[in-house]
Motif scaffolding. Structure first.
Motif, mmCIF file in Angstrom:
data_model
loop_
_atom_site.group_PDB
_atom_site.id
_atom_site.type_symbol
_atom_site.label_atom_id
_atom_site.label_comp_id
_atom_site.label_asym_id
_atom_site.label_seq_id
_atom_site.Cartn_x
_atom_site.Cartn_y
_atom_site.Cartn_z
ATOM 1 N N PRO A 126 1.988 -28.390 76.856
ATOM 2 C CA PRO A 126 3.210 -28.151 76.073
ATOM 3 C C PRO A 126 3.961 -26.892 76.499
ATOM 4 C CG PRO A 126 1.218 -27.874 74.730
ATOM 5 C CD PRO A 126 0.776 -28.446 76.043
ATOM 6 N N TRP A 127 3.246 -25.935 77.095
ATOM 7 C CA TRP A 127 3.891 -24.676 77.466
ATOM 8 C C TRP A 127 4.504 -24.710 78.867
ATOM 9 C CZ3 TRP A 127 -1.559 -24.971 76.965
ATOM 10 C CH2 TRP A 127 -2.266 -24.965 78.164
ATOM 11 N N TYR A 128 4.284 -25.810 79.613
ATOM 12 C CA TYR A 128 4.660 -25.836 81.029
ATOM 13 C C TYR A 128 6.141 -25.496 81.253
ATOM 14 C CZ TYR A 128 5.279 -27.608 85.791
ATOM 15 O OH TYR A 128 5.586 -27.731 87.122
ATOM 16 N N GLY A 129 7.001 -26.107 80.466
ATOM 17 C CA GLY A 129 8.448 -25.918 80.657
ATOM 18 C C GLY A 129 8.878 -24.481 80.462
ATOM 19 N N GLN A 130 8.197 -23.796 79.561
ATOM 20 C CA GLN A 130 8.546 -22.386 79.313
ATOM 21 C C GLN A 130 7.902 -21.462 80.341
ATOM 22 O OE1 GLN A 130 7.433 -21.949 75.070
ATOM 23 N NE2 GLN A 130 9.411 -20.892 74.919
ATOM 24 N N ARG A 131 6.716 -21.837 80.797
ATOM 25 C CA ARG A 131 5.963 -20.949 81.681
ATOM 26 C C ARG A 131 6.489 -20.989 83.114
ATOM 27 N NH1 ARG A 131 0.313 -21.052 84.111
ATOM 28 N NH2 ARG A 131 -0.158 -18.842 84.291
ATOM 29 N N LEU A 132 6.918 -22.174 83.561
ATOM 30 C CA LEU A 132 7.275 -22.326 84.965
ATOM 31 C C LEU A 132 8.373 -21.345 85.423
ATOM 32 C CD1 LEU A 132 6.591 -23.855 87.562
ATOM 33 C CD2 LEU A 132 8.431 -25.467 86.977
ATOM 34 N N MET A 134 9.046 -18.444 84.461
ATOM 35 C CA MET A 134 8.460 -17.096 84.572
ATOM 36 C C MET A 134 7.633 -16.984 85.864
ATOM 37 S SD MET A 134 5.777 -15.566 81.849
ATOM 38 C CE MET A 134 4.422 -16.527 82.482
ATOM 39 N N LEU A 135 6.861 -18.020 86.150
ATOM 40 C CA LEU A 135 6.048 -18.010 87.378
ATOM 41 C C LEU A 135 6.953 -18.012 88.609
ATOM 42 C CD1 LEU A 135 3.269 -20.592 86.378
ATOM 43 C CD2 LEU A 135 3.149 -18.096 86.323
ATOM 44 N N GLU A 136 8.042 -18.760 88.528
ATOM 45 C CA GLU A 136 8.975 -18.825 89.672
ATOM 46 C C GLU A 136 9.645 -17.474 89.906
ATOM 47 O OE1 GLU A 136 10.120 -23.557 89.540
ATOM 48 O OE2 GLU A 136 11.455 -22.139 88.557
ATOM 49 N N GLU A 137 9.978 -16.793 88.811
ATOM 50 C CA GLU A 137 10.614 -15.474 88.976
ATOM 51 C C GLU A 137 9.650 -14.471 89.604
ATOM 52 O OE1 GLU A 137 13.833 -14.597 89.063
ATOM 53 O OE2 GLU A 137 13.803 -16.772 88.909
ATOM 54 N N ARG A 138 8.360 -14.606 89.265
ATOM 55 C CA ARG A 138 7.372 -13.698 89.880
ATOM 56 C C ARG A 138 7.278 -13.955 91.385
ATOM 57 N NH1 ARG A 138 2.679 -14.367 85.464
ATOM 58 N NH2 ARG A 138 3.707 -13.265 83.786
ATOM 59 N N VAL A 139 7.342 -15.227 91.765
ATOM 60 C CA VAL A 139 7.319 -15.546 93.203
ATOM 61 C C VAL A 139 8.560 -14.952 93.864
ATOM 62 C CG1 VAL A 139 7.464 -17.430 94.887
ATOM 63 C CG2 VAL A 139 5.909 -17.622 92.931
ATOM 64 N N ARG A 140 9.729 -15.201 93.243
ATOM 65 C CA ARG A 140 10.978 -14.679 93.846
ATOM 66 C C ARG A 140 10.964 -13.158 93.918
ATOM 67 N NH1 ARG A 140 13.375 -19.079 90.941
ATOM 68 N NH2 ARG A 140 14.087 -20.587 92.482
ATOM 69 N N GLY A 141 10.361 -12.529 92.934
ATOM 70 C CA GLY A 141 10.284 -11.062 92.950
ATOM 71 C C GLY A 141 9.577 -10.573 94.207
ATOM 72 N N ARG A 142 8.422 -11.144 94.473
ATOM 73 C CA ARG A 142 7.658 -10.720 95.656
ATOM 74 C C ARG A 142 8.367 -11.105 96.950
ATOM 75 N NH1 ARG A 142 5.589 -6.989 93.402
ATOM 76 N NH2 ARG A 142 3.511 -7.099 92.499
ATOM 77 N N LEU A 143 8.944 -12.317 96.978
ATOM 78 C CA LEU A 143 9.638 -12.738 98.198
ATOM 79 C C LEU A 143 10.829 -11.827 98.481
ATOM 80 C CD1 LEU A 143 9.659 -16.647 97.975
ATOM 81 C CD2 LEU A 143 8.031 -15.162 99.143
ATOM 82 N N GLY A 144 11.535 -11.442 97.428
ATOM 83 C CA GLY A 144 12.693 -10.559 97.610
ATOM 84 C C GLY A 144 12.270 -9.210 98.183
ATOM 85 N N GLU A 145 11.179 -8.683 97.667
ATOM 86 C CA GLU A 145 10.686 -7.387 98.160
ATOM 87 C C GLU A 145 10.222 -7.482 99.607
ATOM 88 O OE1 GLU A 145 9.233 -5.764 93.787
ATOM 89 O OE2 GLU A 145 7.943 -7.079 94.943
ATOM 90 N N LEU A 146 9.525 -8.572 99.894
ATOM 91 C CA LEU A 146 9.045 -8.762 101.272
ATOM 92 C C LEU A 146 10.224 -8.951 102.225
ATOM 93 C CD1 LEU A 146 6.431 -9.103 102.963
ATOM 94 C CD2 LEU A 146 6.652 -11.575 102.571
ATOM 95 N N SER A 147 11.187 -9.722 101.784
ATOM 96 C CA SER A 147 12.385 -9.974 102.594
ATOM 97 C C SER A 147 13.128 -8.663 102.877
ATOM 98 C CB SER A 147 13.294 -10.959 101.843
ATOM 99 O OG SER A 147 14.544 -11.041 102.457
ATOM 100 N N ASP A 148 13.249 -7.823 101.852
ATOM 101 C CA ASP A 148 13.937 -6.524 102.039
ATOM 102 C C ASP A 148 13.194 -5.687 103.075
ATOM 103 O OD1 ASP A 148 15.803 -7.228 100.193
ATOM 104 O OD2 ASP A 148 14.960 -6.011 98.555
#
Ligand code: GTB
Length: 213
Positions: A126-132, A134-148
């Motif tokens: 039931p929580w999948y739609g809300q959690r996803l 947040m998990l995607e933003e954490r991935v993008r956060g790291r990718l953005g830092e690595l990309s920079d």
């Protein structure tokens, strides 16, 4: 003596090279060290014989003479320390390359794996739609830092190193998700690594296990 590693007898990724034996195969290919592979089933992985090598009942493991290792990062580091080609000679550059290896497995990999596990195993929760998101933003956060940090450089710190090998394999878990394409320099970084002859040989070797099965 030829080292022996373990790999999945039947990899759930169907030969996409995402299981962690791929990092070790790739490191062997980069340094020109032949290796043997012992394929293990999911059942055998949890039995005492394999657990004596790997306390968590997983692959990959590494055996050479009296030495048995587990943890892909430790195995790649061992290979890199005993052969030329994956770590710089300069002591400071070498330490920085090792920092990137740790960054790959302890800073960049966890959010990528967390998101991947959620998409595989939590879709019906039931929580999948809300959690996803947040998990995607954490991935993008790291990718953005690595990309920079990578910017327009070909590799993370000078010449290709074990740090790049580990980082690229971590990023490959995002292949097919669209995330890497949001960071063109990271997509190009992964493509550059995948074009290396050593990567291609390692990829073909693990794919052969799937096609032979
Ligand atoms: N931290 C350890 C390391 O880096 O060596 C993690 C080892 C690990 O997770 N091994 C996995 C394993 O043995 C295989 S690689 N799993 C069986 C178990 O725990 O019972 C992880 C993996 C598996 C499958 C895919 N895939 O299908 O896409 C991708 C990655």
């Amino acid at each position: 003596m030829t080292p022996t590693i373990t790999a999945f007898e039947s990899s759930p990724d169907r030969g996409k090279g995402l299981a962690r034996d791929m990092r070790v195969r790739w490191a062997f290919e980069e340094v020109g060290q032949p290796y043997d592979v012992r394929l293990v089933s999911f059942t055998a992985m949890k039995e005492p014989t394999h657990r004596a090598l790997h306390p968590f009942g997983q692959i990959p493991t590494y055996e050479e003479g009296d030495l048995a290792l587990f943890e892909s990062g430790a195995i790649v580091l061992h290979i890199a320390e005993h052969h030329a080609g994956l770590l710089p000679d300069d002591a400071n550059a070498r330490a920085r390359a090792i920092s990137w290896m740790f960054a790959a497995v302890s800073t960049v990999e966890p959010p990528i794996v967390e998101r991947s596990m959620a998409t595989l195993f939590e879709r019906d929760k039931p929580w999948y739609g809300q959690r996803l998101p947040m998990l995607e933003e954490r991935v993008r956060g790291r990718l953005g830092e690595l990309s920079d940090r990578l910017g327009g450089a070909p590799w993370l710190d000078g010449a290709f190193s074990a740090g790049d090998l580990m980082m690229v394999h971590v990023l490959q878990r995002l292949n097919g998700t669209g995330f890497l394409e949001e960071y063109p320099n990271l997509a190009a970084y992964v493509a550059r690594a995948e074009a290396r002859p050593a990567f291609k040989r390692a990829f073909a070797a693990q794919l052969a296990v799937f096609t032979a099965g």
